[in-house]
Design a protein around this motif. Structure first.
Motif, PDB file in Angstrom:
ATOM      1  N   ALA A  39       0.817  -1.219   0.000  1.00  9.93           N
ATOM      2  CA  ALA A  39       0.000   0.000   0.000  1.00  9.93           C
ATOM      3  C   ALA A  39       0.849   1.267   0.000  1.00  9.93           C
ATOM      4  O   ALA A  39       0.443   2.285  -0.553  1.00  9.93           O
ATOM      5  CB  ALA A  39      -0.944  -0.002   1.196  1.00  9.93           C
ATOM      6  N   ASP A  40       2.039   1.213   0.583  1.00  6.65           N
ATOM      7  CA  ASP A  40       2.900   2.402   0.625  1.00  6.65           C
ATOM      8  C   ASP A  40       3.748   2.568  -0.635  1.00  6.65           C
ATOM      9  O   ASP A  40       4.546   3.484  -0.742  1.00  6.65           O
ATOM     10  CB  ASP A  40       3.802   2.374   1.860  1.00  6.65           C
ATOM     11  N   ASN A  41       3.588   1.679  -1.608  1.00  4.41           N
ATOM     12  CA  ASN A  41       4.320   1.694  -2.875  1.00  4.41           C
ATOM     13  C   ASN A  41       5.827   1.570  -2.713  1.00  4.41           C
ATOM     14  O   ASN A  41       6.575   1.911  -3.624  1.00  4.41           O
ATOM     15  CB  ASN A  41       3.992   2.952  -3.695  1.00  4.41           C
ATOM     16  N   GLN A  42       6.282   1.078  -1.579  1.00  7.48           N
ATOM     17  CA  GLN A  42       7.715   0.935  -1.339  1.00  7.48           C
ATOM     18  C   GLN A  42       8.219  -0.460  -1.693  1.00  7.48           C
ATOM     19  O   GLN A  42       9.380  -0.615  -2.058  1.00  7.48           O
ATOM     20  CB  GLN A  42       8.053   1.238   0.134  1.00  7.48           C
ATOM     21  N   GLN A  43       7.360  -1.467  -1.555  1.00  7.17           N
ATOM     22  CA  GLN A  43       7.768  -2.847  -1.815  1.00  7.17           C
ATOM     23  C   GLN A  43       6.826  -3.519  -2.799  1.00  7.17           C
ATOM     24  O   GLN A  43       5.671  -3.141  -2.937  1.00  7.17           O
ATOM     25  CB  GLN A  43       7.791  -3.667  -0.529  1.00  7.17           C
ATOM     26  N   MET A  44       7.386  -4.527  -3.431  1.00  4.15           N
ATOM     27  CA  MET A  44       6.615  -5.352  -4.344  1.00  4.15           C
ATOM     28  C   MET A  44       7.047  -6.795  -4.124  1.00  4.15           C
ATOM     29  O   MET A  44       8.191  -7.064  -3.765  1.00  4.15           O
ATOM     30  CB  MET A  44       6.878  -4.957  -5.793  1.00  4.15           C
ATOM     31  N   GLN A  59      14.564   1.488  -5.261  1.00  7.66           N
ATOM     32  CA  GLN A  59      15.919   1.160  -5.706  1.00  7.66           C
ATOM     33  C   GLN A  59      15.955   0.097  -6.798  1.00  7.66           C
ATOM     34  O   GLN A  59      16.997  -0.124  -7.404  1.00  7.66           O
ATOM     35  CB  GLN A  59      16.759   0.688  -4.518  1.00  7.66           C
ATOM     36  N   GLY A  60      14.818  -0.587  -7.018  1.00  6.78           N
ATOM     37  CA  GLY A  60      14.801  -1.684  -7.977  1.00  6.78           C
ATOM     38  C   GLY A  60      15.693  -2.817  -7.497  1.00  6.78           C
ATOM     39  O   GLY A  60      16.304  -3.522  -8.291  1.00  6.78           O
ATOM     40  N   LYS A  61      15.764  -2.983  -6.191  1.00  5.51           N
ATOM     41  CA  LYS A  61      16.692  -3.924  -5.572  1.00  5.51           C
ATOM     42  C   LYS A  61      15.947  -5.115  -4.976  1.00  5.51           C
ATOM     43  O   LYS A  61      14.922  -4.944  -4.317  1.00  5.51           O
ATOM     44  CB  LYS A  61      17.465  -3.187  -4.479  1.00  5.51           C
ATOM     45  N   LEU A  62      16.487  -6.298  -5.200  1.00  7.00           N
ATOM     46  CA  LEU A  62      15.936  -7.495  -4.599  1.00  7.00           C
ATOM     47  C   LEU A  62      16.302  -7.501  -3.120  1.00  7.00           C
ATOM     48  O   LEU A  62      17.476  -7.446  -2.754  1.00  7.00           O
ATOM     49  CB  LEU A  62      16.497  -8.741  -5.287  1.00  7.00           C
ATOM     50  N   MET A  75      -1.568 -13.257  -4.922  1.00  8.89           N
ATOM     51  CA  MET A  75      -0.965 -12.722  -3.703  1.00  8.89           C
ATOM     52  C   MET A  75      -1.480 -11.316  -3.448  1.00  8.89           C
ATOM     53  O   MET A  75      -1.981 -10.652  -4.361  1.00  8.89           O
ATOM     54  CB  MET A  75       0.554 -12.757  -3.760  1.00  8.89           C
ATOM     55  N   ILE A  76      -1.350 -10.895  -2.186  1.00  9.65           N
ATOM     56  CA  ILE A  76      -1.783  -9.572  -1.783  1.00  9.65           C
ATOM     57  C   ILE A  76      -0.978  -9.156  -0.548  1.00  9.65           C
ATOM     58  O   ILE A  76      -0.633  -9.989   0.276  1.00  9.65           O
ATOM     59  CB  ILE A  76      -3.306  -9.556  -1.494  1.00  9.65           C
ATOM     60  N   PHE A  77      -0.629  -7.878  -0.477  1.00  5.40           N
ATOM     61  CA  PHE A  77       0.033  -7.356   0.716  1.00  5.40           C
ATOM     62  C   PHE A  77      -1.023  -7.028   1.756  1.00  5.40           C
ATOM     63  O   PHE A  77      -2.104  -6.541   1.426  1.00  5.40           O
ATOM     64  CB  PHE A  77       0.802  -6.068   0.408  1.00  5.40           C
ATOM     65  N   SER A  78      -0.694  -7.276   3.019  1.00  2.83           N
ATOM     66  CA  SER A  78      -1.539  -6.866   4.125  1.00  2.83           C
ATOM     67  C   SER A  78      -0.657  -6.142   5.129  1.00  2.83           C
ATOM     68  O   SER A  78       0.559  -6.076   4.957  1.00  2.83           O
ATOM     69  CB  SER A  78      -2.195  -8.082   4.793  1.00  2.83           C
ATOM     70  N   SER A  79      -1.248  -5.631   6.189  1.00  6.31           N
ATOM     71  CA  SER A  79      -0.453  -4.990   7.229  1.00  6.31           C
ATOM     72  C   SER A  79       0.398  -6.020   7.972  1.00  6.31           C
ATOM     73  O   SER A  79       1.370  -5.666   8.625  1.00  6.31           O
ATOM     74  CB  SER A  79      -1.362  -4.247   8.210  1.00  6.31           C
TER      75      SER A  79
END
Length: 139
Positions: A39-44, A59-62, A75-79
């Motif tokens: 939700a914060d657009n920081q991780q995928m 950063q486009g970093k793994l 899949m889905i991100f949750s808190s």
């Protein structure tokens, strides 16, 4: 964002400008089968084969590779972390450690879709095989 179907590349675009901002790929030759953005657009998170990949989008970093995650289809991100759905199981993964927090195995395959509750504390999923919507509370 869109995964490349044949080159497995992840691209980040500025939609308003129609411009590609960055491109990256560290998930090898396995094709991407699912992806979700926090939700914060920081991780995928992406899934390829039986492996989950957690990314820093800026950063486009793994950040982390989680092997043996099963064949993730949704899949889905949750808190609480990343929830993944495979044919016979649901898993909740801690994005900081890569550890499984909870696994729910089920005998009937066919999770079609699921959605997160706005507060991130539960999600609903629909399974075609038994035509039921079920609610799973998250820690």
């Amino acid at each position: 964002m869109s995964p490349g179907l044949f080159d497995n590349r992840i691209e980040v675009w500025d939609i308003k400008a129609g411009k590609k901002l960055k491109s990256f790929n560290e998930n090898g030759k396995a094709g991407i089968t699912s992806m979700a953005i926090a939700a914060d657009n920081q991780q995928m998170a992406t899934a390829a084969g039986n492996t989950l990949f957690l990314w820093d989008l800026n950063q486009g970093k793994l950040l982390r590779t989680i092997p043996k995650a099963s064949a993730v289809r949704r899949m889905i991100f949750s808190s609480s972390g990343v929830v993944t759905a495979a044919e016979d199981r649901l898993d909740l993964w801690d994005v900081k450690t890569g550890k499984s927090l909870k696994t729910v195995k089920h005998k009937l395959p066919g999770i079609i879709t699921f959605a997160l509750r706005p507060d991130g504390k539960a999600f609903a999923f629909y399974r075609y095989s038994d035509k039921l919507v079920k609610i799973w509370k998250l820690p």
